[in-house]
Design a protein around this motif. Structure first.
Motif, PDB file in Angstrom:
ATOM      1  N   GLU A 423      29.581  47.940  34.542  1.00 29.80           N
ATOM      2  CA  GLU A 423      30.288  46.755  34.075  1.00 29.80           C
ATOM      3  C   GLU A 423      30.739  46.919  32.626  1.00 29.80           C
ATOM      4  O   GLU A 423      30.241  47.779  31.899  1.00 29.80           O
ATOM      5  N   ALA A 424      31.683  46.065  32.231  1.00 33.36           N
ATOM      6  CA  ALA A 424      32.243  46.129  30.879  1.00 33.36           C
ATOM      7  C   ALA A 424      31.456  45.277  29.892  1.00 33.36           C
ATOM      8  O   ALA A 424      31.748  45.275  28.704  1.00 33.36           O
ATOM      9  N   PHE A 425      30.444  44.564  30.358  1.00 33.75           N
ATOM     10  CA  PHE A 425      29.704  43.652  29.489  1.00 33.75           C
ATOM     11  C   PHE A 425      28.273  44.149  29.308  1.00 33.75           C
ATOM     12  O   PHE A 425      27.796  45.030  30.049  1.00 33.75           O
ATOM     13  N   THR A 426      27.577  43.599  28.334  1.00 36.16           N
ATOM     14  CA  THR A 426      26.159  43.855  28.128  1.00 36.16           C
ATOM     15  C   THR A 426      25.410  42.529  28.159  1.00 36.16           C
ATOM     16  O   THR A 426      26.011  41.456  27.992  1.00 36.16           O
ATOM     17  N   ILE A 427      24.093  42.614  28.362  1.00 32.80           N
ATOM     18  CA  ILE A 427      23.261  41.408  28.420  1.00 32.80           C
ATOM     19  C   ILE A 427      21.999  41.659  27.601  1.00 32.80           C
ATOM     20  O   ILE A 427      21.222  42.567  27.928  1.00 32.80           O
ATOM     21  N   VAL A 428      21.809  40.898  26.538  1.00 29.39           N
ATOM     22  CA  VAL A 428      20.633  40.944  25.659  1.00 29.39           C
ATOM     23  C   VAL A 428      20.522  42.294  24.953  1.00 29.39           C
ATOM     24  O   VAL A 428      20.603  42.376  23.733  1.00 29.39           O
ATOM     25  N   ALA A 429      20.305  43.375  25.711  1.00 29.77           N
ATOM     26  CA  ALA A 429      20.172  44.708  25.125  1.00 29.77           C
ATOM     27  C   ALA A 429      21.516  45.429  25.140  1.00 29.77           C
ATOM     28  O   ALA A 429      22.483  44.970  25.753  1.00 29.77           O
ATOM     29  N   SER A 430      21.562  46.576  24.483  1.00 27.44           N
ATOM     30  CA  SER A 430      22.812  47.340  24.407  1.00 27.44           C
ATOM     31  C   SER A 430      22.994  48.282  25.597  1.00 27.44           C
ATOM     32  O   SER A 430      24.031  48.939  25.714  1.00 27.44           O
ATOM     33  N   ASN A 431      22.001  48.355  26.479  1.00 22.44           N
ATOM     34  CA  ASN A 431      22.094  49.239  27.650  1.00 22.44           C
ATOM     35  C   ASN A 431      23.317  48.919  28.497  1.00 22.44           C
ATOM     36  O   ASN A 431      23.693  47.754  28.651  1.00 22.44           O
ATOM     37  N   LYS A 432      23.889  49.960  29.079  1.00 24.63           N
ATOM     38  CA  LYS A 432      24.984  49.742  30.025  1.00 24.63           C
ATOM     39  C   LYS A 432      24.467  48.975  31.235  1.00 24.63           C
ATOM     40  O   LYS A 432      23.323  49.131  31.660  1.00 24.63           O
ATOM     41  N   ILE A 433      25.329  48.144  31.771  1.00 22.39           N
ATOM     42  CA  ILE A 433      24.990  47.334  32.934  1.00 22.39           C
ATOM     43  C   ILE A 433      25.635  47.932  34.177  1.00 22.39           C
ATOM     44  O   ILE A 433      26.831  48.239  34.186  1.00 22.39           O
ATOM     45  N   TYR A 434      24.826  48.072  35.233  1.00 18.65           N
ATOM     46  CA  TYR A 434      25.336  48.439  36.553  1.00 18.65           C
ATOM     47  C   TYR A 434      24.977  47.333  37.533  1.00 18.65           C
ATOM     48  O   TYR A 434      23.852  46.809  37.497  1.00 18.65           O
ATOM     49  N   THR A 435      25.915  46.960  38.381  1.00 18.17           N
ATOM     50  CA  THR A 435      25.609  46.034  39.459  1.00 18.17           C
ATOM     51  C   THR A 435      25.577  46.792  40.777  1.00 18.17           C
ATOM     52  O   THR A 435      26.393  47.688  41.021  1.00 18.17           O
ATOM     53  N   LEU A 436      24.618  46.420  41.623  1.00 17.74           N
ATOM     54  CA  LEU A 436      24.471  46.993  42.954  1.00 17.74           C
ATOM     55  C   LEU A 436      24.725  45.876  43.956  1.00 17.74           C
ATOM     56  O   LEU A 436      24.020  44.849  43.936  1.00 17.74           O
ATOM     57  N   ALA A 437      25.731  46.049  44.802  1.00 14.38           N
ATOM     58  CA  ALA A 437      26.115  44.996  45.746  1.00 14.38           C
ATOM     59  C   ALA A 437      25.998  45.518  47.165  1.00 14.38           C
ATOM     60  O   ALA A 437      26.399  46.647  47.471  1.00 14.38           O
ATOM     61  N   ASN A 438      25.459  44.686  48.038  1.00 13.77           N
ATOM     62  CA  ASN A 438      25.321  45.020  49.448  1.00 13.77           C
ATOM     63  C   ASN A 438      26.702  45.157  50.083  1.00 13.77           C
ATOM     64  O   ASN A 438      27.505  44.235  50.056  1.00 13.77           O
ATOM     65  N   ALA A 439      26.989  46.327  50.674  1.00 11.00           N
ATOM     66  CA  ALA A 439      28.321  46.572  51.232  1.00 11.00           C
ATOM     67  C   ALA A 439      28.560  45.852  52.549  1.00 11.00           C
ATOM     68  O   ALA A 439      29.681  45.863  53.068  1.00 11.00           O
ATOM     69  N   SER A 440      27.531  45.208  53.100  1.00 14.38           N
ATOM     70  CA  SER A 440      27.759  44.394  54.299  1.00 14.38           C
ATOM     71  C   SER A 440      28.382  43.051  53.944  1.00 14.38           C
ATOM     72  O   SER A 440      28.694  42.242  54.819  1.00 14.38           O
ATOM     73  N   ASN A 441      28.574  42.825  52.623  1.00 13.47           N
ATOM     74  CA  ASN A 441      29.258  41.629  52.116  1.00 13.47           C
ATOM     75  C   ASN A 441      28.572  40.333  52.549  1.00 13.47           C
ATOM     76  O   ASN A 441      29.211  39.355  52.911  1.00 13.47           O
ATOM     77  N   ASN A 442      27.250  40.350  52.490  1.00 15.93           N
ATOM     78  CA  ASN A 442      26.494  39.156  52.848  1.00 15.93           C
ATOM     79  C   ASN A 442      26.130  38.312  51.635  1.00 15.93           C
ATOM     80  O   ASN A 442      25.391  37.353  51.735  1.00 15.93           O
ATOM     81  N   GLY A 443      26.639  38.695  50.452  1.00 11.24           N
ATOM     82  CA  GLY A 443      26.398  37.885  49.267  1.00 11.24           C
ATOM     83  C   GLY A 443      25.279  38.368  48.382  1.00 11.24           C
ATOM     84  O   GLY A 443      24.822  37.624  47.514  1.00 11.24           O
TER      85      GLY A 443
END
Length: 451
Positions: A423-443
């Motif tokens: 992702e292009a954003f950070t949260i609290v810390a300076s670490n890079k953020i990765y999101t993991l999303a279920n590819a079955s698209n169940n939310g």
């Protein structure tokens, strides 16, 4: 030469002199006023027009749309140099205050708010007023002197004196206010939770731009309320936008270009949580939700078998409230915590990819003394879908111990695999953020740090 030709030449010469004289007169008429006279005329114009709107004027002031959003101000001017003002700068109330204003002459005509009022909150440079560390000593970069540039379809055009020399600085437009604008100003605050979003309508949030039959999609990244600033991104671009609130939606700056149209006013739809700006001839821009990712990246390749070890992890409490966690993700984590003794809680969910000794595995770490539980998995890549598939290869604990984790773990090991996106954003810390999303698209979507 024959007399008749001489006569014709004289007529032509006479006409040329006549037209030249007319042209000279017109030029002289254009410059029949000195610069001082023209400035005085513009000053008189502004003094008069400020008083012509019975309910005053409204302006959404974007001080710097590269890092800050917009703040709605209402002004009602009187002939004796007083102005009544209200704004939505504070997100709890919109009191009215009266102060002084003046119209001053310099190199141009300026509207100056000479004594303290709501507009001065944006120029407060005290350390406590800074919305970010980078703006310490600068506040919200606001001004209280506006240079007057004339009128356009009944709107008054200004630029802040602070940025007037910048060719890219935004105009500040005063539009005629209504009594309803004053009554509804506090309703701007009701729009804030809708802009923040809650993912109740889908795991992913994006911006969809349609120009007739052509569609382009971006991820709409988490929004920061203190700066009123957000962004939308695809694989190759990161576009920042300032956001201002209205009772029925938002206004953004810079506007989004769709074909030859500029769209900036978005209306909120409570039925699906979307914001939509509608142009003509099929042009539109919508901030909306979907269980299907708007942008599918190639970041999964960095986690594929044969690549160096990489570790990503959800860490509580830093990432507990991340907007990029889906509702399903939050519910499953809450379910785990509810099933643990009161002294224990889930501290971390991390995936270690391509460890030289143990391969790939998912670790569940706990607060309160509970032992770490590890799920070993095999990995494969689905190039067509741009996913990584994690498949069960054994646990460190027995079925009774791991039962509390099964629902969350099933999302990470679903047969359709995982989309992985940096992702292009950070949260609290300076670490890079990765999101993991279920590819079955169940939310399902979980937010992790690169560790």
């Amino acid at each position: 030469m024959k007399i008749k030709y001489i006569f014709r030449y004289l007529v032509v010469a006479s006409l040329m002199l006549h037209f030249t004289a007319c042209t000279d007169t017109e030029v002289e008429q254009k410059f029949d006023k000195t610069p001082t006279e023209r400035l005085n005329a513009q000053k008189s114009e502004l003094q008069e027009v400020l008083l012509t709107s019975p309910d005053g004027w409204k302006a959404v002031y974007f001080t710097d749309n590269k890092q800050l959003g917009g703040f709605t101000h209402l002004f009602k001017f009187t002939a004796d140099g007083k102005v009544e003002m209200a704004s939505d700068f504070n997100t709890t109330s919109t009191p009215k205050f009266t102060s002084d204003y003046d119209i001053q002459l310099g190199s141009t005509v300026s509207l100056v708010f000479t004594t303290k009022n709501r507009i001065h909150l944006l120029s407060d440079s005290s350390p406590a007023a800074a919305p970010t560390a980078a703006l310490r000593g600068k506040g919200y970069l606001g001004d209280f002197q506006f240079l007057y540039y004339g009128q356009d379809n009944g709107q008054l055009i200004f630029k802040a004196n602070r940025t007037a020399g910048d060719s890219n600085s935004s105009e500040i437009r005063f539009v005629k206010a209504t009594s309803q604008d004053w009554d509804d100003l506090s309703k701007n605050f009701l729009m804030i939770p809708n802009v923040i979003g809650s993912n109740v309508f889908g795991a992913n949030r994006g911006l969809e731009i349609i120009d007739g039959t052509t569609k382009k999609t971006y991820d709409f990244n988490p929004y920061t309320t203190i700066t009123r600033f957000g962004s939308y991104t695809d694989i190759t671009s990161n576009n920042g936008i300032g956001i201002g609130y209205s009772p029925n939606g938002i206004v953004i700056s810079p506007a989004i270009k769709v074909g030859d149209q500029m769209l900036s006013n978005f209306i909120f739809n409570s039925a699906d949580g979307s914001f939509t700006a509608t142009g003509t001839n099929g042009a539109s821009a919508s901030i909306k939700y979907s269980n299907t990712p708007f942008v599918i990246s190639d970041d999964y390749k960095n986690f594929a078998p044969g690549q160096p070890q990489r570790v990503v992890g959800y860490i509580a409490p830093n990432l507990t409230a991340a907007q990029s966690n889906s509702v399903l993700c939050r519910n499953l984590i809450d379910k785990i915590n509810a099933g643990l003794p009161a002294t224990q809680s889930l501290a971390r969910v991390q995936v270690v990819f391509n460890n030289a000794v143990n391969g790939t595995y998912i670790q569940y770490l706990f607060n309160g003394g509970k032992a770490t539980i590890t799920h070993f998995v095999t990995t494969e890549v689905n190039e067509a879908n741009k996913t990584i598939i994690l498949t069960d290869d054994g646990w460190t604990h027995n079925a009774a111990t791991i039962a509390i984790l099964k629902d969350l773990d099933a999302q990470l090991t679903n047969p359709e695999g995982l989309y992985i996106k940096k992702e292009a954003f950070t949260i609290v810390a300076s670490n890079k953020i990765y999101t993991l999303a279920n590819a079955s698209n169940n939310g399902f979507r979980i937010t992790t740090y690169q560790l």
